[in-house]
Motif scaffolding. Structure first.
Motif, PDB file in Angstrom:
ATOM      1  N   THR A   1      52.124 -12.118   4.568  1.00 24.65           N
ATOM      2  CA  THR A   1      51.998 -10.644   4.528  1.00 24.65           C
ATOM      3  C   THR A   1      53.146 -10.246   5.071  1.00 24.65           C
ATOM      4  O   THR A   1      53.792  -9.117   4.535  1.00 24.65           O
ATOM      5  CB  THR A   1      50.590 -10.001   5.268  1.00 24.65           C
ATOM      6  N   SER A   2      53.509 -10.733   6.320  1.00 22.84           N
ATOM      7  CA  SER A   2      54.733 -10.247   6.887  1.00 22.84           C
ATOM      8  C   SER A   2      56.092 -10.331   6.030  1.00 22.84           C
ATOM      9  O   SER A   2      56.955  -9.607   5.934  1.00 22.84           O
ATOM     10  CB  SER A   2      54.974 -11.164   8.304  1.00 22.84           C
ATOM     11  N   VAL A   3      56.243 -11.803   5.460  1.00 22.18           N
ATOM     12  CA  VAL A   3      57.182 -11.999   4.601  1.00 22.18           C
ATOM     13  C   VAL A   3      57.209 -11.032   3.437  1.00 22.18           C
ATOM     14  O   VAL A   3      58.213 -10.507   2.993  1.00 22.18           O
ATOM     15  CB  VAL A   3      57.214 -13.609   4.146  1.00 22.18           C
ATOM     16  N   LEU A   4      55.925 -10.723   2.889  1.00 20.89           N
ATOM     17  CA  LEU A   4      56.004  -9.917   1.635  1.00 20.89           C
ATOM     18  C   LEU A   4      56.324  -8.542   1.925  1.00 20.89           C
ATOM     19  O   LEU A   4      57.250  -8.020   1.228  1.00 20.89           O
ATOM     20  CB  LEU A   4      54.575  -9.694   1.385  1.00 20.89           C
ATOM     21  N   PHE A   5      56.130  -7.764   3.125  1.00 19.43           N
ATOM     22  CA  PHE A   5      56.391  -6.660   3.585  1.00 19.43           C
ATOM     23  C   PHE A   5      58.098  -6.584   4.067  1.00 19.43           C
ATOM     24  O   PHE A   5      58.557  -5.880   3.666  1.00 19.43           O
ATOM     25  CB  PHE A   5      55.624  -5.906   4.566  1.00 19.43           C
ATOM     26  N   ASP A   6      58.461  -7.474   4.658  1.00 18.15           N
ATOM     27  CA  ASP A   6      59.843  -7.918   4.830  1.00 18.15           C
ATOM     28  C   ASP A   6      60.718  -7.876   3.772  1.00 18.15           C
ATOM     29  O   ASP A   6      61.824  -7.093   3.651  1.00 18.15           O
ATOM     30  CB  ASP A   6      60.033  -8.992   5.718  1.00 18.15           C
ATOM     31  N   GLU A   7      60.150  -8.491   2.711  1.00 19.04           N
ATOM     32  CA  GLU A   7      60.951  -8.503   1.387  1.00 19.04           C
ATOM     33  C   GLU A   7      60.875  -7.331   0.648  1.00 19.04           C
ATOM     34  O   GLU A   7      61.903  -6.748   0.012  1.00 19.04           O
ATOM     35  CB  GLU A   7      60.618  -9.560   0.574  1.00 19.04           C
ATOM     36  N   LEU A   8      59.897  -6.634   0.597  1.00 17.85           N
ATOM     37  CA  LEU A   8      59.850  -5.362   0.083  1.00 17.85           C
ATOM     38  C   LEU A   8      60.718  -4.304   0.792  1.00 17.85           C
ATOM     39  O   LEU A   8      61.337  -3.477   0.137  1.00 17.85           O
ATOM     40  CB  LEU A   8      58.304  -4.760   0.170  1.00 17.85           C
ATOM     41  N   GLN A   9      60.793  -4.228   2.193  1.00 15.65           N
ATOM     42  CA  GLN A   9      61.540  -3.559   2.898  1.00 15.65           C
ATOM     43  C   GLN A   9      63.169  -3.692   2.435  1.00 15.65           C
ATOM     44  O   GLN A   9      63.791  -2.764   2.566  1.00 15.65           O
ATOM     45  CB  GLN A   9      61.450  -3.564   4.500  1.00 15.65           C
ATOM     46  N   SER A  10      63.383  -5.070   2.129  1.00 13.90           N
ATOM     47  CA  SER A  10      64.795  -5.087   1.803  1.00 13.90           C
ATOM     48  C   SER A  10      65.281  -4.667   0.478  1.00 13.90           C
ATOM     49  O   SER A  10      66.223  -4.326   0.458  1.00 13.90           O
ATOM     50  CB  SER A  10      64.994  -6.971   2.037  1.00 13.90           C
ATOM     51  N   PHE A  11      64.041  -4.817  -0.397  1.00 16.55           N
ATOM     52  CA  PHE A  11      64.259  -4.612  -1.558  1.00 16.55           C
ATOM     53  C   PHE A  11      64.187  -2.975  -1.665  1.00 16.55           C
ATOM     54  O   PHE A  11      65.146  -2.537  -2.691  1.00 16.55           O
ATOM     55  CB  PHE A  11      63.187  -5.213  -2.801  1.00 16.55           C
ATOM     56  N   PHE A  12      63.627  -2.533  -0.987  1.00 17.56           N
ATOM     57  CA  PHE A  12      63.629  -0.855  -1.023  1.00 17.56           C
ATOM     58  C   PHE A  12      64.270  -0.282   0.216  1.00 17.56           C
ATOM     59  O   PHE A  12      63.407  -0.028   1.150  1.00 17.56           O
ATOM     60  CB  PHE A  12      62.174  -0.359  -1.206  1.00 17.56           C
ATOM     61  N   PRO A  13      65.622  -0.382   0.549  1.00 16.20           N
ATOM     62  CA  PRO A  13      65.937  -0.023   1.687  1.00 16.20           C
ATOM     63  C   PRO A  13      65.827   1.549   1.949  1.00 16.20           C
ATOM     64  O   PRO A  13      65.947   2.316   1.108  1.00 16.20           O
ATOM     65  CB  PRO A  13      67.610  -0.266   1.711  1.00 16.20           C
ATOM     66  N   LEU A  14      65.612   1.944   3.107  1.00 18.05           N
ATOM     67  CA  LEU A  14      65.328   3.410   3.588  1.00 18.05           C
ATOM     68  C   LEU A  14      66.737   3.926   3.946  1.00 18.05           C
ATOM     69  O   LEU A  14      67.193   3.403   4.856  1.00 18.05           O
ATOM     70  CB  LEU A  14      64.337   3.349   4.481  1.00 18.05           C
ATOM     71  N   GLY A  15      67.148   4.789   3.397  1.00 15.81           N
ATOM     72  CA  GLY A  15      68.299   5.630   3.817  1.00 15.81           C
ATOM     73  C   GLY A  15      69.472   4.712   3.491  1.00 15.81           C
ATOM     74  O   GLY A  15      70.582   4.515   3.503  1.00 15.81           O
TER      75      GLY A  15
END
Length: 79
Positions: free
Chosen positions: A65-79
């Motif tokens: 789950t951590s890997v999934l959300f880390d990768e989603l955050q990298s894929f959808f950078p905020l700002g």
């Protein structure tokens, strides 16, 4: 978590994760033919001999789950 994220993708007419599988494949060098869920599992447990049959304990599930959300955050950078 994979079902939830897939549901979000379905709700956006399959636009939410557009390009995510290719992003993971390029980042991990694991191959473009694998589903994003398999790529996440392989990234989370690189030492497993048979990634497809990982029996996830509570701690292993949290790692994936951590890997999934880390990768989603990298894929959808905020700002």
């Amino acid at each position: 978590m994979a079902a939830f994220v897939t549901g979000m993708d379905a709700a956006t007419e399959w636009q939410f994760l557009d390009g995510f599988r290719q992003f993971l494949a390029a980042k991990s060098n694991l191959g473009p033919s694998l589903a994003w869920q398999v790529l996440v599992i392989r990234m989370a447990y690189p030492a497993e001999a048979n990634e497809f049959w990982v029996t996830a304990s509570r701690s292993e599930s949290s790692e994936a789950t951590s890997v999934l959300f880390d990768e989603l955050q990298s894929f959808f950078p905020l700002g």
